[in-house]
Scaffold this motif. Sequence first.
Motif, PDB file in Angstrom:
ATOM      1  N   UNK A 109       0.825  -1.206   0.000  1.00  0.00           N
ATOM      2  CA  UNK A 109       0.000   0.000   0.000  1.00  0.00           C
ATOM      3  C   UNK A 109       0.859   1.255   0.000  1.00  0.00           C
ATOM      4  N   UNK A 110       1.933   1.206   0.832  1.00  0.00           N
ATOM      5  CA  UNK A 110       2.811   2.377   0.874  1.00  0.00           C
ATOM      6  C   UNK A 110       3.513   2.576  -0.443  1.00  0.00           C
ATOM      7  N   UNK A 111       3.895   1.449  -1.115  1.00  0.00           N
ATOM      8  CA  UNK A 111       4.551   1.596  -2.414  1.00  0.00           C
ATOM      9  C   UNK A 111       3.575   2.127  -3.446  1.00  0.00           C
ATOM     10  N   UNK A 112       2.296   1.662  -3.365  1.00  0.00           N
ATOM     11  CA  UNK A 112       1.287   2.194  -4.288  1.00  0.00           C
ATOM     12  C   UNK A 112       1.075   3.676  -4.051  1.00  0.00           C
ATOM     13  N   UNK A 113       0.965   4.048  -2.755  1.00  0.00           N
ATOM     14  CA  UNK A 113       0.772   5.470  -2.444  1.00  0.00           C
ATOM     15  C   UNK A 113       1.975   6.287  -2.892  1.00  0.00           C
ATOM     16  N   UNK A 114       3.185   5.701  -2.670  1.00  0.00           N
ATOM     17  CA  UNK A 114       4.382   6.402  -3.112  1.00  0.00           C
ATOM     18  C   UNK A 114       4.421   6.544  -4.614  1.00  0.00           C
ATOM     19  N   UNK A 115       3.963   5.481  -5.344  1.00  0.00           N
ATOM     20  CA  UNK A 115       3.949   5.574  -6.796  1.00  0.00           C
ATOM     21  C   UNK A 115       2.986   6.637  -7.287  1.00  0.00           C
ATOM     22  N   UNK A 116       1.788   6.695  -6.675  1.00  0.00           N
ATOM     23  CA  UNK A 116       0.807   7.704  -7.084  1.00  0.00           C
ATOM     24  C   UNK A 116       1.304   9.107  -6.764  1.00  0.00           C
ATOM     25  N   UNK A 117       1.808   9.279  -5.520  1.00  0.00           N
ATOM     26  CA  UNK A 117       2.301  10.606  -5.145  1.00  0.00           C
ATOM     27  C   UNK A 117       3.510  10.993  -5.983  1.00  0.00           C
ATOM     28  N   UNK A 118       4.363   9.986  -6.292  1.00  0.00           N
ATOM     29  CA  UNK A 118       5.506  10.281  -7.145  1.00  0.00           C
ATOM     30  C   UNK A 118       5.088  10.691  -8.539  1.00  0.00           C
ATOM     31  N   UNK A 119       4.039  10.025  -9.056  1.00  0.00           N
ATOM     32  CA  UNK A 119       3.544  10.371 -10.392  1.00  0.00           C
ATOM     33  C   UNK A 119       3.001  11.802 -10.422  1.00  0.00           C
ATOM     34  N   UNK A 120       2.177  12.137  -9.415  1.00  0.00           N
ATOM     35  CA  UNK A 120       1.629  13.493  -9.363  1.00  0.00           C
ATOM     36  C   UNK A 120       2.732  14.520  -9.130  1.00  0.00           C
ATOM     37  N   UNK A 121       3.749  14.127  -8.343  1.00  0.00           N
ATOM     38  CA  UNK A 121       4.877  15.036  -8.141  1.00  0.00           C
ATOM     39  C   UNK A 121       5.610  15.322  -9.434  1.00  0.00           C
TER      40      UNK A 121
END
Length: 222
Positions: free
Chosen positions: A89-101
């Motif tokens: 979940x944290x990796x998914x959240x990190x991937x989404x936040x990284x994408x938006x970043x």
Amino acid sequence: MASESKRKCPDCENIDTLSRGNGKCNECKGTGHDRHAEALVQFATLGTEGNSYPCKTCSGTGQCQTCGGTGYEYYYEARKSDSRVSDDNSSDEGGVSGFFGKVIGILIVAAIVIWLVFAVVIPLAVINIAVIALIIGMAKKEWSKILFPFSILGSIYLIVDYNKGFFTKALVSNVSFLDGLVPILFYINILAGLVSAYLLIRDQIDKKKLQSREKGSSRNEI
């Protein structure tokens, strides 16, 4: 999914039955204290210091960290499964936040580039069109017939622009530190227009001289 088999925990201190462990931390033997550290302190202070130090393995709980004090290994398997899920979940959240970043970063860079183009690059190009046309016309002789007149027109436009405050005013408003540079660019481009006019007139005179020589030589031949 986590396994539900209740196997005996192999890491408990003093495993006492065939079905389960006793759930005590094997480092501190269930006391929750780092006995070695306490013994060293007492030895160094000749027994005057009685400070207690929590066991680093169990964080002072006294429970076996493999089974969580239950004595069954399935607790450890369930905890590992939960940690994997949380990591996913944290990796998914990190991937989404990284994408938006990244998207936000790209938009910021694009906005800066667009601002530089319209606020700085285009006004500078228009203001210096006389110099640009002169340089290219001198480098490319075949283009000089078009670029030298264009340079003259550019210098004439710059006089109007400087007095009316079109691109020159916009450039100074957007980039204030170029305020002192605009008058210098003005005189340089006026000089470039005059040089272009001189070169254009000289080329026309040279052509006329060449034509008159050719006519004179043809008459002498007759």
